[in-house]
Motif scaffolding. Structure first.
Motif, PDB file in Angstrom:
ATOM      1  N   VAL A  74       8.011  -0.211   1.942  1.00 18.07           N
ATOM      2  CA  VAL A  74       6.735   0.232   1.377  1.00 18.07           C
ATOM      3  C   VAL A  74       6.924   0.221  -0.132  1.00 18.07           C
ATOM      4  O   VAL A  74       7.865   0.807  -0.656  1.00 18.07           O
ATOM      5  N   GLY A  75       6.043  -0.511  -0.842  1.00 20.47           N
ATOM      6  CA  GLY A  75       6.310  -0.788  -2.239  1.00 20.47           C
ATOM      7  C   GLY A  75       5.428  -0.117  -3.270  1.00 20.47           C
ATOM      8  O   GLY A  75       5.658  -0.296  -4.460  1.00 20.47           O
ATOM      9  N   SER A  76       4.433   0.661  -2.873  1.00 14.64           N
ATOM     10  CA  SER A  76       3.586   1.286  -3.895  1.00 14.64           C
ATOM     11  C   SER A  76       4.366   2.365  -4.640  1.00 14.64           C
ATOM     12  O   SER A  76       5.376   2.878  -4.154  1.00 14.64           O
ATOM     13  N   SER A  77       3.901   2.747  -5.817  1.00 17.14           N
ATOM     14  CA  SER A  77       4.640   3.692  -6.664  1.00 17.14           C
ATOM     15  C   SER A  77       4.784   5.069  -6.026  1.00 17.14           C
ATOM     16  O   SER A  77       5.680   5.817  -6.372  1.00 17.14           O
ATOM     17  N   SER A  78       3.921   5.415  -5.080  1.00 18.80           N
ATOM     18  CA  SER A  78       4.053   6.692  -4.366  1.00 18.80           C
ATOM     19  C   SER A  78       4.188   6.438  -2.862  1.00 18.80           C
ATOM     20  O   SER A  78       3.722   7.216  -2.038  1.00 18.80           O
ATOM     21  N   GLY A  79       4.834   5.344  -2.497  1.00 18.14           N
ATOM     22  CA  GLY A  79       4.968   4.931  -1.110  1.00 18.14           C
ATOM     23  C   GLY A  79       5.747   5.907  -0.254  1.00 18.14           C
ATOM     24  O   GLY A  79       6.657   6.577  -0.722  1.00 18.14           O
ATOM     25  N   LYS A  80       5.363   5.978   1.014  1.00 14.15           N
ATOM     26  CA  LYS A  80       5.977   6.916   1.947  1.00 14.15           C
ATOM     27  C   LYS A  80       6.265   6.222   3.282  1.00 14.15           C
ATOM     28  O   LYS A  80       5.402   5.571   3.839  1.00 14.15           O
ATOM     29  N   GLY A  81       7.519   6.379   3.747  1.00 16.73           N
ATOM     30  CA  GLY A  81       7.887   5.844   5.054  1.00 16.73           C
ATOM     31  C   GLY A  81       8.147   4.354   5.063  1.00 16.73           C
ATOM     32  O   GLY A  81       7.338   3.590   5.571  1.00 16.73           O
ATOM     33  N   GLY A  82       9.288   3.949   4.522  1.00 15.62           N
ATOM     34  CA  GLY A  82       9.642   2.532   4.539  1.00 15.62           C
ATOM     35  C   GLY A  82       9.707   1.968   5.945  1.00 15.62           C
ATOM     36  O   GLY A  82       9.222   0.887   6.213  1.00 15.62           O
TER      37      GLY A  82
ATOM     38  N   ALA B 291      11.622   2.796   0.667  1.00 18.03           N
ATOM     39  CA  ALA B 291      10.408   3.162  -0.061  1.00 18.03           C
ATOM     40  C   ALA B 291      10.806   3.050  -1.522  1.00 18.03           C
ATOM     41  O   ALA B 291      11.392   3.967  -2.084  1.00 18.03           O
ATOM     42  N   ASN B 292      10.536   1.897  -2.119  1.00 18.40           N
ATOM     43  CA  ASN B 292      11.161   1.579  -3.406  1.00 18.40           C
ATOM     44  C   ASN B 292      10.199   1.436  -4.572  1.00 18.40           C
ATOM     45  O   ASN B 292      10.524   0.790  -5.555  1.00 18.40           O
ATOM     46  N   GLY B 293       9.020   2.049  -4.477  1.00 20.68           N
ATOM     47  CA  GLY B 293       8.084   2.002  -5.597  1.00 20.68           C
ATOM     48  C   GLY B 293       8.650   2.685  -6.826  1.00 20.68           C
ATOM     49  O   GLY B 293       9.571   3.497  -6.744  1.00 20.68           O
ATOM     50  N   SER B 294       8.073   2.401  -7.975  1.00 21.41           N
ATOM     51  CA  SER B 294       8.627   2.877  -9.239  1.00 21.41           C
ATOM     52  C   SER B 294       8.371   4.354  -9.513  1.00 21.41           C
ATOM     53  O   SER B 294       8.950   4.918 -10.424  1.00 21.41           O
ATOM     54  N   GLY B 295       7.532   5.026  -8.745  1.00 18.87           N
ATOM     55  CA  GLY B 295       7.193   6.424  -9.013  1.00 18.87           C
ATOM     56  C   GLY B 295       7.903   7.408  -8.121  1.00 18.87           C
ATOM     57  O   GLY B 295       9.104   7.610  -8.219  1.00 18.87           O
TER      58      GLY B 295
ATOM     59  N   GLY C  62       0.807  -1.214   0.000  1.00 21.48           N
ATOM     60  CA  GLY C  62       0.000   0.000   0.000  1.00 21.48           C
ATOM     61  C   GLY C  62       0.839   1.262   0.000  1.00 21.48           C
ATOM     62  O   GLY C  62       2.003   1.258  -0.391  1.00 21.48           O
ATOM     63  N   ALA C  63       0.241   2.330   0.507  1.00 20.51           N
ATOM     64  CA  ALA C  63       0.808   3.664   0.350  1.00 20.51           C
ATOM     65  C   ALA C  63       1.824   4.063   1.409  1.00 20.51           C
ATOM     66  O   ALA C  63       2.690   4.880   1.146  1.00 20.51           O
ATOM     67  N   SER C  64       1.744   3.516   2.640  1.00 19.21           N
ATOM     68  CA  SER C  64       2.615   4.078   3.677  1.00 19.21           C
ATOM     69  C   SER C  64       2.865   3.131   4.843  1.00 19.21           C
ATOM     70  O   SER C  64       2.028   2.324   5.210  1.00 19.21           O
ATOM     71  N   GLY C  65       4.081   3.298   5.413  1.00 21.13           N
ATOM     72  CA  GLY C  65       4.452   2.591   6.629  1.00 21.13           C
ATOM     73  C   GLY C  65       4.796   1.132   6.442  1.00 21.13           C
ATOM     74  O   GLY C  65       4.031   0.261   6.833  1.00 21.13           O
ATOM     75  N   GLY C  66       5.971   0.859   5.888  1.00 24.32           N
ATOM     76  CA  GLY C  66       6.398  -0.535   5.743  1.00 24.32           C
ATOM     77  C   GLY C  66       6.508  -1.250   7.073  1.00 24.32           C
ATOM     78  O   GLY C  66       6.075  -2.382   7.224  1.00 24.32           O
ATOM     79  N   GLY C  67       7.089  -0.577   8.065  1.00 22.56           N
ATOM     80  CA  GLY C  67       7.193  -1.159   9.403  1.00 22.56           C
ATOM     81  C   GLY C  67       6.047  -0.727  10.298  1.00 22.56           C
ATOM     82  O   GLY C  67       5.329  -1.545  10.863  1.00 22.56           O
TER      83      GLY C  67
ATOM     84  N   THR D  61      12.890   8.594  -4.695  1.00 23.91           N
ATOM     85  CA  THR D  61      13.153  10.021  -4.849  1.00 23.91           C
ATOM     86  C   THR D  61      13.525  10.619  -3.490  1.00 23.91           C
ATOM     87  O   THR D  61      13.252  10.034  -2.443  1.00 23.91           O
ATOM     88  N   ALA D  62      14.130  11.817  -3.523  1.00 23.11           N
ATOM     89  CA  ALA D  62      14.550  12.486  -2.283  1.00 23.11           C
ATOM     90  C   ALA D  62      13.317  12.921  -1.488  1.00 23.11           C
ATOM     91  O   ALA D  62      12.287  13.229  -2.050  1.00 23.11           O
ATOM     92  N   SER D  63      13.406  12.884  -0.226  1.00 21.14           N
ATOM     93  CA  SER D  63      14.562  12.524   0.575  1.00 21.14           C
ATOM     94  C   SER D  63      14.541  11.045   0.938  1.00 21.14           C
ATOM     95  O   SER D  63      13.486  10.473   1.102  1.00 21.14           O
ATOM     96  N   GLY D  64      15.729  10.478   1.111  1.00 21.89           N
ATOM     97  CA  GLY D  64      15.822   9.055   1.404  1.00 21.89           C
ATOM     98  C   GLY D  64      15.724   8.713   2.872  1.00 21.89           C
ATOM     99  O   GLY D  64      15.248   7.650   3.237  1.00 21.89           O
ATOM    100  N   GLY D  65      16.187   9.630   3.736  1.00 19.66           N
ATOM    101  CA  GLY D  65      16.184   9.345   5.170  1.00 19.66           C
ATOM    102  C   GLY D  65      14.929   9.806   5.869  1.00 19.66           C
ATOM    103  O   GLY D  65      14.179   9.009   6.433  1.00 19.66           O
ATOM    104  N   VAL D  66      14.689  11.128   5.816  1.00 22.14           N
ATOM    105  CA  VAL D  66      13.575  11.726   6.558  1.00 22.14           C
ATOM    106  C   VAL D  66      12.852  12.738   5.685  1.00 22.14           C
ATOM    107  O   VAL D  66      13.478  13.586   5.049  1.00 22.14           O
ATOM    108  N   TRP D  67      11.539  12.663   5.653  1.00 24.36           N
ATOM    109  CA  TRP D  67      10.672  13.693   5.069  1.00 24.36           C
ATOM    110  C   TRP D  67       9.760  14.171   6.186  1.00 24.36           C
ATOM    111  O   TRP D  67       9.141  13.355   6.870  1.00 24.36           O
TER     112      TRP D  67
END
Length: 186
Positions: free
Chosen positions: A85-93, A115-119, A61-66, A147-153
């Motif tokens: 988190v694998g969706s194309s606009s995923g947020k917060g691995g 957060a490795n989705g294709s978008g 889905g969209a957010s929170g892998g852990g 896409t940026a940022s990789g650590g913290v948004w």
């Protein structure tokens, strides 16, 4: 131990709606959700994780892998690692923090999440959308996103104290976030 559980919607291992919970010496690993919170979905109340591990959970889905949260959450000596988190606009691995929630990490780590989705996936480590976040002797390191940022948004400022660090994330640590966490470089 919560291992290899699946939820069609929220919280692959734990879906916490309200009340107060304390998890000690608990491992949540290899859990999956079809929406938010690959390992844990925290909608309200309070939750503490002490000497625990949240490892290798995934949401398509969209957010929170852990962890996905809008609750009051405290992590003490807890590791959040290897979540996706694998969706194309995923947020917060590792962690997605929603407005109205509070997140405190004390002597804890958010490492090697993605957060490795294709978008436009962002924030392999922590994505904070209006919540309150405090890092105390804690680290957000070696996370990755498309896409940026990789650590913290984040859109409000984090509180960082006692030698907390955000480093070695790709493509950036904090650049690309609307607010750059105090002390975060690049």
């Amino acid at each position: 131990m919560f291992d290899r559980n699946y939820a069609s919607f929220y919280g692959g291992a734990i879906d916490h709606e309200s009340g107060d919970s304390v998890y000690r010496n608990t491992t949540l690993k290899n859990n999956t959700s079809g929406n938010d919170g690959g390992g844990i979905d925290l909608d309200g109340g309070t939750a503490q994780f002490i000497n625990s591990k949240i490892l290798n959970n995934t949401t398509t889905g969209a957010s929170g892998g852990g962890i996905w949260s809008r609750a009051s959450v405290t992590l003490i000596k807890t590791e959040v690692s290897g979540n996706v988190v694998g969706s194309s606009s995923g947020k917060g691995g590792g962690i997605f923090q929603e407005a109205g929630g509070t997140l405190v990490l004390r002597d804890s780590s958010v490492n090697r999440n993605s957060a490795n989705g294709s978008g436009t996936s962002q924030a392999g480590g922590i994505y904070n959308q209006g919540g309150s976040v405090t890092l105390d002797h804690s680290e957000v390191n070696n996370n990755a996103s498309t896409t940026a940022s990789g650590g913290v948004w984040t859109n409000p400022q984090f509180t960082t104290v006692n030698r907390s660090e955000i480093r070695h994330n790709i493509p950036t640590n904090c650049d690309g976030s609307p607010v750059i966490v105090t002390g975060c470089v690049g």
